[in-house]
Design a protein around this motif. Structure first.
Motif, mmCIF file in Angstrom:
data_model
loop_
_atom_site.group_PDB
_atom_site.id
_atom_site.type_symbol
_atom_site.label_atom_id
_atom_site.label_comp_id
_atom_site.label_asym_id
_atom_site.label_seq_id
_atom_site.Cartn_x
_atom_site.Cartn_y
_atom_site.Cartn_z
ATOM 1 N N UNK A 1 0.857 -1.182 0.000
ATOM 2 C CA UNK A 1 0.000 0.000 0.000
ATOM 3 C C UNK A 1 0.890 1.228 0.000
ATOM 4 N N UNK A 2 0.464 2.260 -0.721
ATOM 5 C CA UNK A 2 1.186 3.525 -0.760
ATOM 6 C C UNK A 2 0.357 4.588 -0.040
ATOM 7 N N UNK A 3 0.985 5.294 0.887
ATOM 8 C CA UNK A 3 0.321 6.355 1.644
ATOM 9 C C UNK A 3 0.882 7.691 1.179
ATOM 10 N N UNK B 1 14.439 -3.431 -4.611
ATOM 11 C CA UNK B 1 13.179 -3.466 -3.882
ATOM 12 C C UNK B 1 12.083 -4.100 -4.744
ATOM 13 N N UNK B 2 12.107 -3.824 -6.039
ATOM 14 C CA UNK B 2 11.128 -4.410 -6.946
ATOM 15 C C UNK B 2 11.215 -5.931 -6.935
ATOM 16 N N UNK C 1 7.491 -10.376 4.608
ATOM 17 C CA UNK C 1 7.007 -9.122 5.168
ATOM 18 C C UNK C 1 6.145 -8.345 4.187
ATOM 19 N N UNK C 2 5.252 -7.559 4.739
ATOM 20 C CA UNK C 2 4.405 -6.689 3.930
ATOM 21 C C UNK C 2 5.005 -5.291 3.901
ATOM 22 N N UNK C 3 5.020 -4.681 2.730
ATOM 23 C CA UNK C 3 5.592 -3.345 2.587
ATOM 24 C C UNK C 3 4.474 -2.308 2.510
ATOM 25 N N UNK C 4 4.565 -1.314 3.385
ATOM 26 C CA UNK C 4 3.705 -0.134 3.326
ATOM 27 C C UNK C 4 4.640 1.055 3.146
ATOM 28 N N UNK D 1 3.681 -1.701 -8.505
ATOM 29 C CA UNK D 1 3.642 -2.754 -7.495
ATOM 30 C C UNK D 1 3.284 -2.193 -6.118
ATOM 31 N N UNK D 2 3.822 -1.013 -5.804
ATOM 32 C CA UNK D 2 3.546 -0.417 -4.500
ATOM 33 C C UNK D 2 2.097 0.024 -4.367
ATOM 34 N N UNK D 3 1.560 0.551 -5.461
ATOM 35 C CA UNK D 3 0.248 1.188 -5.404
ATOM 36 C C UNK D 3 -0.861 0.214 -5.772
ATOM 37 N N UNK D 4 -0.909 -0.933 -5.057
ATOM 38 C CA UNK D 4 -2.118 -1.750 -5.175
ATOM 39 C C UNK D 4 -3.324 -0.869 -4.862
#
Length: 344
Positions: free
Chosen positions: A33-35, A121-122, A143-146, A169-172
């Motif tokens: 998830x991207x914040x 990271x990808x 691990x889950x990446x936020x 990939x980050x911005x599911x």
């Protein structure tokens, strides 16, 4: 109010509640998830909330500020290194991806990562595998990446400053944290929370509250530094107020503001005394300044009426900064004999 770990989330405004609801729904999914949000808006709190509401809540929650480290240190921190991998690496080191196990890794200011680290990271996001610096053994992580950033990361990707494939990939999904200026009803709630948390450090028996004047200042300010700026202003104001039995009257937003009036000029010892003619000329100049100030205040009052007494909107309508508006507004006591009320 929802409580998790050692952190409390405060907010009752619609934009913030929508943000919390969105983050809570995403907490259940095992996706990156991207914040997005401005500095000081509380992105880390949202990430922590997502972790402790997720099935991973008993696993570690680790966080790394990517902007605080050099490229080599970020790479070593994330992936670890073997002994002798570089000068000073006397023993092997586990990186965040090893330590997080099946927990959550929060990468703050991810837009500052170099393209080389982004590529590594990808690979972690796509295959869950990586290698330590100087190593040849493939390691795995669950691990889950936020991730979070205040930057316009889409524009960076369009300018080849951030990898498009990594952004995809980050911005599911993307959680947008509203700035404090869009959370009007939360300002006083947060201010009282920070005050109550700070009074114990001042050895006050209780928090006496904010006066109407102080509340007006808090509500009418735009808070470009968001929640972090508000917290600093509240703690600074309580410290300077120093009267634990009386309501806090003044909010010190700008600690750099000079306590001296730089517009006042005093005669030097070598200046001769002013003659009667000079005094008359000086009075005329003062009258002119008064007329000018009266005209300026009339324009401000018209704007205030039009904007329903909202100082921030009135300043914008006059193409003034908020500080410029307040500087003129405070001078009403030069026109009226009554004390100035700076919070209308």
């Amino acid at each position: 109010m929802p409580i998790y770990s050692k952190t409390q989330v405060f907010g009752q405004s619609t934009p913030y509640l929508d943000c919390l609801s969105h983050a809570s729904q995403l907490a259940e999914l095992d996706r990156p998830v991207l914040i997005l949000g401005e500095r000081g808006s509380g992105k880390e709190l949202i990430a922590e909330r997502m972790h402790f509401l997720s099935p991973r809540w008993e696993e570690p929650f680790l966080k790394l500020n990517c902007a605080a480290l050099t490229e080599s240190l970020v790479e070593s921190s994330l992936f670890g290194h073997e002994a002798g991998a570089f000068t000073g690496a006397q023993k092997s080191h586990e990186g965040y991806f090893e330590r997080v196990q099946s927990g959550t890794l929060f990468l703050d200011e991810i837009a500052t990562l170099s393209l080389r680290v982004q590529e590594k990271l990808l690979r972690v996001l796509e295959y869950g595998e990586f290698e330590r610096i100087g190593g040849n053994k493939v390691l795995h992580t669950n691990g889950r990446i936020v991730a979070a950033t205040h930057a316009d990361i889409q524009s960076m990707a369009n300018n080849n400053e951030f990898r498009h494939d990594l952004l995809d990939r980050l911005a599911f999904d993307v959680v947008h944290v509203p700035p404090l200026r869009n959370r009007d009803t939360d300002v006083l709630l947060l201010a009282e929370h920070f005050a109550l948390s700070f009074v114990s450090q001042l050895s006050w028996e209780y928090f006496p509250g904010f006066s109407e004047r102080a509340k007006s200042t808090l509500i009418n300010y735009s808070w470009p530094g968001n929640v972090r700026e508000l917290k600093n202003a509240i703690e600074r104001s309580l410290f300077r107020w120093g009267t634990p039995t009386q309501e806090v009257e003044e909010i010190i937003i700008d600690p750099f503001a000079s306590p001296w009036d730089t517009d006042q000029h005093k005669n030097t010892p070598n200046t001769p005394k002013t003659s009667s003619e000079d005094k008359e000329e000086t009075n005329s100049l003062k009258d002119f300044k008064t007329l000018r100030l009266r005209w300026e205040l009339e324009q401000l009052e018209k704007a205030m009426k039009k904007c329903r007494n909202h100082q921030g909107k009135a300043a914008a309508a006059l193409s003034l900064s908020y500080d410029q508006f307040r500087a003129i507004w405070r001078k009403r006591n030069q026109i009226n004999n009554t004390p100035a009320n700076t919070d209308d």
